[in-house]
Write a protein that holds these residues in place. Sequence first.
Motif, PDB file in Angstrom:
ATOM      1  N   ALA A  55      -5.006   1.714   4.577  1.00 56.10           N
ATOM      2  CA  ALA A  55      -4.580   0.448   5.428  1.00 56.10           C
ATOM      3  C   ALA A  55      -5.598   0.447   6.715  1.00 56.10           C
ATOM      4  CB  ALA A  55      -2.983   0.562   6.029  1.00 56.10           C
ATOM      5  N   MET A  56      -5.775   1.748   7.137  1.00 52.35           N
ATOM      6  CA  MET A  56      -6.715   1.955   8.582  1.00 52.35           C
ATOM      7  C   MET A  56      -7.973   1.509   8.289  1.00 52.35           C
ATOM      8  SD  MET A  56      -4.345   2.834  10.546  1.00 52.35           S
ATOM      9  CE  MET A  56      -4.744   3.960  12.099  1.00 52.35           C
ATOM     10  N   LYS A  57      -8.442   1.931   7.001  1.00 49.20           N
ATOM     11  CA  LYS A  57      -9.821   1.798   6.524  1.00 49.20           C
ATOM     12  C   LYS A  57     -10.118   0.302   6.519  1.00 49.20           C
ATOM     13  CE  LYS A  57     -13.432   3.274   3.094  1.00 49.20           C
ATOM     14  NZ  LYS A  57     -13.396   3.997   1.727  1.00 49.20           N
ATOM     15  N   LEU A  58      -9.070  -0.549   6.067  1.00 47.58           N
ATOM     16  CA  LEU A  58      -9.406  -1.978   5.752  1.00 47.58           C
ATOM     17  C   LEU A  58      -9.283  -2.751   7.238  1.00 47.58           C
ATOM     18  CD1 LEU A  58      -7.256  -2.422   2.692  1.00 47.58           C
ATOM     19  CD2 LEU A  58      -9.770  -2.727   2.985  1.00 47.58           C
ATOM     20  N   GLY A  59      -8.632  -2.005   8.236  1.00 51.60           N
ATOM     21  CA  GLY A  59      -8.546  -2.478   9.646  1.00 51.60           C
ATOM     22  C   GLY A  59      -7.420  -2.512  10.352  1.00 51.60           C
ATOM     23  N   ALA A  60      -6.313  -1.845   9.785  1.00 51.75           N
ATOM     24  CA  ALA A  60      -5.272  -1.819  10.586  1.00 51.75           C
ATOM     25  C   ALA A  60      -5.468  -0.787  11.598  1.00 51.75           C
ATOM     26  CB  ALA A  60      -3.906  -1.474   9.799  1.00 51.75           C
TER      27      ALA A  60
END
Length: 232
Positions: free
Chosen positions: A99-104
């Motif tokens: 999730a964080m890698k995708l932009g969250a």
Amino acid sequence: MREFKRKSRVILIDDNADHLRGVKELITLESSFDVVGATTSANLGINLIKKHRPEIVLMDINMPEKDGLQAIQEIEKLNLGVKIVALSGYDDADLIFRAMKLGAKGYVLKTMASAQLIYAMDEVASGKIYLPSALTSRFFEYFQNSFKNEAENSSEENLLSYLTSREEEVLDLLTQGNNYKGIASKLFISETTVKTHVNNIFQKLQVNDRTQAVLYALNNGFANKRRAKLAI
């Protein structure tokens, strides 16, 4: 005259209608954010984002028609400067990482106290990253291990990339069980030349014998990569 400061706009996306209503009520009553849209559908949520251009989006990760990770990816491609806080019932390190890698910009568990959700939104709205302390150590441990594995894989791939086209041909035939004489016959070269290529392969792959070279090749998907290369 006091300048009016517009509230930061929020869109809520959560397939659990009861949880969605609860979060909407919480934000409306206990925060300085303005809920401009709420939906149980990821696709409808993306349309609402295009329409209202919110500052913050609360995105449920586990959605039926389109999961939250796919939705985060699509929202990021819109380049609207939207800051996404992922909502989930799972404290899975891999899920947090993706999730964080995708932009969250934040990750909040649905089971956490309501005050923590408001705090997470405040932090993200101010340009910070938010992870609950209970998840931080787990996330960074997974983060470090992931990059360590990537570095190791990259190192292994680089060793194979040092081989010349002819050396790849020789290694390919070695993995098929051919001896030096058989390789020489198939490539129309002398056995001495084959041995020279094999010695070069040993040095580049940092191995000592043909068995180690073959095992290295097989363990690093050499055969599949070579077939894919030849198919191009």
